[in-house]
Design a protein around this motif. Structure first.
Motif, PDB file in Angstrom:
ATOM      1  N   GLY A  19      -4.591   9.416   4.866  1.00  0.00           N
ATOM      2  CA  GLY A  19      -4.701   7.970   4.715  1.00  0.00           C
ATOM      3  C   GLY A  19      -3.715   7.359   3.742  1.00  0.00           C
ATOM      4  O   GLY A  19      -3.649   6.134   3.606  1.00  0.00           O
ATOM      5  N   LEU A  20      -2.922   8.194   3.060  1.00  0.00           N
ATOM      6  CA  LEU A  20      -1.955   7.689   2.084  1.00  0.00           C
ATOM      7  C   LEU A  20      -0.623   7.399   2.769  1.00  0.00           C
ATOM      8  O   LEU A  20      -0.120   8.215   3.546  1.00  0.00           O
ATOM      9  N   ARG A  21      -0.053   6.232   2.499  1.00  0.00           N
ATOM     10  CA  ARG A  21       1.274   5.876   3.015  1.00  0.00           C
ATOM     11  C   ARG A  21       2.259   6.049   1.870  1.00  0.00           C
ATOM     12  O   ARG A  21       2.086   5.463   0.801  1.00  0.00           O
ATOM     13  N   VAL A  22       3.302   6.864   2.070  1.00  0.00           N
ATOM     14  CA  VAL A  22       4.172   7.232   0.964  1.00  0.00           C
ATOM     15  C   VAL A  22       5.640   7.019   1.303  1.00  0.00           C
ATOM     16  O   VAL A  22       6.047   7.042   2.460  1.00  0.00           O
ATOM     17  N   MET A  23       6.416   6.820   0.253  1.00  0.00           N
ATOM     18  CA  MET A  23       7.871   6.785   0.336  1.00  0.00           C
ATOM     19  C   MET A  23       8.391   7.786  -0.686  1.00  0.00           C
ATOM     20  O   MET A  23       7.945   7.805  -1.833  1.00  0.00           O
ATOM     21  N   ILE A  24       9.328   8.616  -0.266  1.00  0.00           N
ATOM     22  CA  ILE A  24       9.877   9.660  -1.130  1.00  0.00           C
ATOM     23  C   ILE A  24      11.055   9.105  -1.924  1.00  0.00           C
ATOM     24  O   ILE A  24      11.887   8.368  -1.383  1.00  0.00           O
ATOM     25  N   LEU A  25      11.158   9.471  -3.201  1.00  0.00           N
ATOM     26  CA  LEU A  25      12.274   9.062  -4.049  1.00  0.00           C
ATOM     27  C   LEU A  25      13.093  10.289  -4.454  1.00  0.00           C
ATOM     28  O   LEU A  25      12.540  11.330  -4.788  1.00  0.00           O
ATOM     29  N   ASP A  26      14.419  10.154  -4.453  1.00  0.00           N
ATOM     30  CA  ASP A  26      15.304  11.223  -4.906  1.00  0.00           C
ATOM     31  C   ASP A  26      16.529  10.598  -5.552  1.00  0.00           C
ATOM     32  O   ASP A  26      16.737   9.377  -5.470  1.00  0.00           O
ATOM     33  N   GLU A  55      12.283  10.488 -11.979  1.00  0.00           N
ATOM     34  CA  GLU A  55      11.200   9.790 -12.670  1.00  0.00           C
ATOM     35  C   GLU A  55      11.731   8.948 -13.820  1.00  0.00           C
ATOM     36  O   GLU A  55      11.229   7.849 -14.085  1.00  0.00           O
ATOM     37  N   LEU A  56      12.750   9.437 -14.516  1.00  0.00           N
ATOM     38  CA  LEU A  56      13.333   8.677 -15.620  1.00  0.00           C
ATOM     39  C   LEU A  56      13.971   7.386 -15.108  1.00  0.00           C
ATOM     40  O   LEU A  56      13.748   6.305 -15.671  1.00  0.00           O
ATOM     41  N   VAL A  57      14.758   7.474 -14.040  1.00  0.00           N
ATOM     42  CA  VAL A  57      15.407   6.280 -13.496  1.00  0.00           C
ATOM     43  C   VAL A  57      14.365   5.314 -12.938  1.00  0.00           C
ATOM     44  O   VAL A  57      14.469   4.097 -13.118  1.00  0.00           O
ATOM     45  N   ALA A  58      13.339   5.850 -12.275  1.00  0.00           N
ATOM     46  CA  ALA A  58      12.269   4.997 -11.748  1.00  0.00           C
ATOM     47  C   ALA A  58      11.567   4.260 -12.888  1.00  0.00           C
ATOM     48  O   ALA A  58      11.249   3.066 -12.767  1.00  0.00           O
ATOM     49  N   HIS A  59      11.322   4.962 -13.981  1.00  0.00           N
ATOM     50  CA  HIS A  59      10.681   4.320 -15.140  1.00  0.00           C
ATOM     51  C   HIS A  59      11.551   3.197 -15.676  1.00  0.00           C
ATOM     52  O   HIS A  59      11.049   2.103 -15.985  1.00  0.00           O
ATOM     53  N   ARG A  60      12.851   3.431 -15.776  1.00  0.00           N
ATOM     54  CA  ARG A  60      13.762   2.394 -16.271  1.00  0.00           C
ATOM     55  C   ARG A  60      13.822   1.214 -15.300  1.00  0.00           C
ATOM     56  O   ARG A  60      14.088   0.086 -15.704  1.00  0.00           O
ATOM     57  N   ALA A  61      13.532   1.473 -14.035  1.00  0.00           N
ATOM     58  CA  ALA A  61      13.539   0.408 -13.025  1.00  0.00           C
ATOM     59  C   ALA A  61      12.196  -0.321 -12.957  1.00  0.00           C
ATOM     60  O   ALA A  61      12.055  -1.278 -12.190  1.00  0.00           O
ATOM     61  N   GLY A  62      11.228   0.135 -13.727  1.00  0.00           N
ATOM     62  CA  GLY A  62       9.914  -0.488 -13.698  1.00  0.00           C
ATOM     63  C   GLY A  62       9.116  -0.113 -12.468  1.00  0.00           C
ATOM     64  O   GLY A  62       8.215  -0.848 -12.056  1.00  0.00           O
ATOM     65  N   GLY A 111       0.785  -1.226   0.000  1.00  0.00           N
ATOM     66  CA  GLY A 111       0.000   0.000   0.000  1.00  0.00           C
ATOM     67  C   GLY A 111       0.815   1.272   0.000  1.00  0.00           C
ATOM     68  O   GLY A 111       0.270   2.356   0.197  1.00  0.00           O
ATOM     69  N   VAL A 112       2.121   1.179  -0.243  1.00  0.00           N
ATOM     70  CA  VAL A 112       2.983   2.356  -0.208  1.00  0.00           C
ATOM     71  C   VAL A 112       3.040   3.010  -1.593  1.00  0.00           C
ATOM     72  O   VAL A 112       3.291   2.346  -2.595  1.00  0.00           O
ATOM     73  N   THR A 113       2.802   4.320  -1.632  1.00  0.00           N
ATOM     74  CA  THR A 113       2.898   5.095  -2.861  1.00  0.00           C
ATOM     75  C   THR A 113       4.280   5.730  -2.947  1.00  0.00           C
ATOM     76  O   THR A 113       4.750   6.338  -1.975  1.00  0.00           O
ATOM     77  N   LEU A 114       4.937   5.605  -4.087  1.00  0.00           N
ATOM     78  CA  LEU A 114       6.280   6.154  -4.284  1.00  0.00           C
ATOM     79  C   LEU A 114       6.157   7.544  -4.898  1.00  0.00           C
ATOM     80  O   LEU A 114       5.600   7.716  -5.982  1.00  0.00           O
ATOM     81  N   VAL A 115       6.693   8.532  -4.182  1.00  0.00           N
ATOM     82  CA  VAL A 115       6.538   9.937  -4.574  1.00  0.00           C
ATOM     83  C   VAL A 115       7.906  10.543  -4.882  1.00  0.00           C
ATOM     84  O   VAL A 115       8.746  10.667  -3.984  1.00  0.00           O
ATOM     85  N   PRO A 116       8.165  10.935  -6.135  1.00  0.00           N
ATOM     86  CA  PRO A 116       9.474  11.519  -6.462  1.00  0.00           C
ATOM     87  C   PRO A 116       9.581  12.972  -6.030  1.00  0.00           C
ATOM     88  O   PRO A 116       8.585  13.702  -5.981  1.00  0.00           O
ATOM     89  N   VAL A 145       5.498   5.731 -10.098  1.00  0.00           N
ATOM     90  CA  VAL A 145       5.546   6.829  -9.137  1.00  0.00           C
ATOM     91  C   VAL A 145       4.315   7.715  -9.294  1.00  0.00           C
ATOM     92  O   VAL A 145       3.684   7.747 -10.353  1.00  0.00           O
ATOM     93  N   GLU A 146       4.007   8.432  -8.229  1.00  0.00           N
ATOM     94  CA  GLU A 146       2.926   9.414  -8.228  1.00  0.00           C
ATOM     95  C   GLU A 146       3.539  10.778  -7.874  1.00  0.00           C
ATOM     96  O   GLU A 146       3.966  10.987  -6.738  1.00  0.00           O
ATOM     97  N   PRO A 147       3.594  11.714  -8.829  1.00  0.00           N
ATOM     98  CA  PRO A 147       4.225  13.022  -8.574  1.00  0.00           C
ATOM     99  C   PRO A 147       3.314  13.944  -7.766  1.00  0.00           C
ATOM    100  O   PRO A 147       2.742  14.914  -8.287  1.00  0.00           O
TER     101      PRO A 147
END
Length: 230
Positions: A176-183, A130-137, A108-113, A140-142
């Motif tokens: 109610g959203l559970r998120v993880m930040i990407l950088d 976002e480009l690297v995340a896309h290449r990793a499959g 249930g974790v949303t990945l937020v760049p 993400v939700e911006p």
């Protein structure tokens, strides 16, 4: 002037590479985008640290040597093909982070760049994380958006970085959203801390952050190497 789509620009870059010499982004060897030995050094070795806010951050690589040069080539030189070579590091950090949560909760974790500034996007034509995340499959939700401009963080100290980004981000209502930040790279953690603040203010539960790489500082505490992913 209309900007060409990223796949078209990557194809053109590949065609130009046939006509003009290219160098390995890691060591400078000629006629190769990234040589085998340099690519091997990008095998993820995930490490975890905590920000002053308590937020856990997982990073796939140490930002030094080949890894640092490859990240800079992607960010500053427009060498988008290198996103594929950095994708395992980001994916490894995300997987390690989610492994630390119960399987049900992890799903249930949303990945937020982290957002890219308008100036950086105009200069590059793409968003690095976002480009690297896309290449990793990785989907993400911006959710994060800039609400004011900031100065370039390079050359700023820890306190200066914190002041520079304070109040610069916002997020839509996220109760109610559970998120993880990407950088891409965590240095002092000031930008991640600001992202955490904005998301928590919006009502989200921020469970952690994952980055491609992390800078290393001699004598730094709280940094642990977790595992190596092939």
């Amino acid at each position: 002037m209309t900007r060409l789509p990223l796949p078209v620009r990557e194809a053109l870059a590949g065609a130009l590479a046939l006509a003009f010499p290219v160098e390995c982004a890691g060591c400078g060897a000629v006629d190769v985008t990234l040589c085998g030995p340099c690519r091997a050094t990008l095998a993820p070795s995930v490490r975890r640290q905590r920000l002053e806010t308590g937020l856990p951050v997982w990073s796939g690589l140490a930002f030094e040597g080949v890894a640092a040069r490859v990240v800079r080539a992607l960010k500053e030189d427009g060498r988008t093909a290198l996103a594929r070579d950095l994708a395992p590091a980001l994916l490894g950090a995300v997987v390690a982070a989610l492994d630390d949560h119960a399987a049900e909760a992890a799903r249930g974790v949303t990945l937020v760049p982290l957002p890219t500034s308008r100036a950086a996007f105009r200069r590059r034509g793409y968003r690095v994380v976002e480009l690297v995340a896309h290449r990793a499959g990785v989907h993400v939700e911006p959710l994060l958006h800039g609400v004011r401009g900031t100065a370039d963080q390079r050359g700023l100290g820890r306190d200066e970085r914190r002041r520079n980004v304070a109040g610069s981000l916002s997020a839509p209502p996220s109760a109610g959203l559970r998120v993880m930040i990407l950088d891409d790279v965590v240095t002092t953690g000031a930008t991640l801390a600001e992202a955490e603040r904005a998301l928590r203010h919006a009502g989200a539960d921020v469970v952690g952050a994952a980055t491609i790489a992390a800078t290393t500082r001699r004598g730094e505490r709280g940094v642990n190497t977790l595992r190596t992913h092939a």
